[in-house]
Design a protein around this motif. Structure first.
Motif, PDB file in Angstrom:
ATOM      1  N   MET A 180       0.818  -1.186   0.000  1.00 48.03           N
ATOM      2  CA  MET A 180       0.000   0.000   0.000  1.00 48.03           C
ATOM      3  C   MET A 180       0.865   1.254   0.000  1.00 48.03           C
ATOM      4  SD  MET A 180      -3.083   0.677  -0.259  1.00 48.03           S
ATOM      5  CE  MET A 180      -4.647   0.956   0.451  1.00 48.03           C
ATOM      6  N   GLY A 181       2.076   1.202   0.548  1.00 50.62           N
ATOM      7  CA  GLY A 181       2.954   2.358   0.596  1.00 50.62           C
ATOM      8  C   GLY A 181       3.381   2.829  -0.777  1.00 50.62           C
ATOM      9  N   VAL A 182       3.611   1.895  -1.698  1.00 46.21           N
ATOM     10  CA  VAL A 182       4.024   2.244  -3.055  1.00 46.21           C
ATOM     11  C   VAL A 182       2.877   2.944  -3.780  1.00 46.21           C
ATOM     12  CG1 VAL A 182       4.759   1.326  -5.279  1.00 46.21           C
ATOM     13  CG2 VAL A 182       5.687   0.365  -3.165  1.00 46.21           C
TER      14      VAL A 182
ATOM     15  N   PHE B  12       2.472   6.392  -2.454  1.00 42.27           N
ATOM     16  CA  PHE B  12       3.559   7.224  -2.959  1.00 42.27           C
ATOM     17  C   PHE B  12       3.281   7.672  -4.395  1.00 42.27           C
ATOM     18  CE2 PHE B  12       7.592   7.547  -5.309  1.00 42.27           C
ATOM     19  CZ  PHE B  12       8.157   8.621  -4.630  1.00 42.27           C
ATOM     20  N   ILE B  13       2.868   6.743  -5.236  1.00 40.00           N
ATOM     21  CA  ILE B  13       2.601   7.061  -6.643  1.00 40.00           C
ATOM     22  C   ILE B  13       1.425   8.024  -6.769  1.00 40.00           C
ATOM     23  CG2 ILE B  13       1.842   6.092  -8.853  1.00 40.00           C
ATOM     24  CD1 ILE B  13       3.527   3.609  -8.163  1.00 40.00           C
ATOM     25  N   LEU B  14       0.369   7.804  -6.022  1.00 40.01           N
ATOM     26  CA  LEU B  14      -0.802   8.684  -6.093  1.00 40.01           C
ATOM     27  C   LEU B  14      -0.516  10.049  -5.463  1.00 40.01           C
ATOM     28  CD1 LEU B  14      -3.682   6.165  -5.312  1.00 40.01           C
ATOM     29  CD2 LEU B  14      -3.014   7.096  -7.542  1.00 40.01           C
ATOM     30  N   GLY B  15       0.375  10.108  -4.507  1.00 37.87           N
ATOM     31  CA  GLY B  15       0.712  11.369  -3.840  1.00 37.87           C
ATOM     32  C   GLY B  15       1.783  12.172  -4.557  1.00 37.87           C
ATOM     33  N   LEU B  16       2.426  11.565  -5.534  1.00 34.85           N
ATOM     34  CA  LEU B  16       3.506  12.226  -6.254  1.00 34.85           C
ATOM     35  C   LEU B  16       3.091  13.549  -6.909  1.00 34.85           C
ATOM     36  CD1 LEU B  16       6.462  11.617  -6.541  1.00 34.85           C
ATOM     37  CD2 LEU B  16       5.990  10.445  -8.690  1.00 34.85           C
ATOM     38  N   PRO B  17       1.915  13.643  -7.520  1.00 34.37           N
ATOM     39  CA  PRO B  17       1.529  14.932  -8.107  1.00 34.37           C
ATOM     40  C   PRO B  17       1.384  16.056  -7.084  1.00 34.37           C
ATOM     41  CG  PRO B  17       0.178  13.176  -9.010  1.00 34.37           C
ATOM     42  CD  PRO B  17       0.979  12.586  -7.880  1.00 34.37           C
TER      43      PRO B  17
END
Length: 83
Positions: A1-3, A6-11
């Motif tokens: 779930m952390g990955v 991270f990917i969704l929060g990158l923007p």
């Protein structure tokens, strides 16, 4: 779930960076405003302006009070009128 987080929060990373930068700038400005050397310069400038006849003694007293309020951290009164 952390990955995935991270990917969704990158923007949002640039927004977080700007918020962090704003906090650092705000802290620096507050520190500079309360710096005794800065307050002393303001007081000396007001005294020199009064001696040169550029401001009245009442205006000098107002500048002195504002400088002391800044140094002690007292907030300005909400009804105060800035000139």
């Amino acid at each position: 779930m952390g990955v995935v987080s991270f990917i969704l929060g990158l923007p949002l990373a640039p927004v977080r960076g700007v918020i962090s930068l704003g906090r650092v700038i705000q802290e620096r400005v507050e520190t500079e405003m309360r710096d005794p050397a800065s307050v002393r310069r303001d007081l000396e400038a007001a005294e020199e302006a009064r001696e040169a006849g550029e401001i009245s003694s009442g205006e000098e007293a107002r500048v002195q009070q504002e400088a002391l309020d800044r140094m002690t951290g007292e907030p300005e009164s909400p009804g105060a009128v800035k000139e």
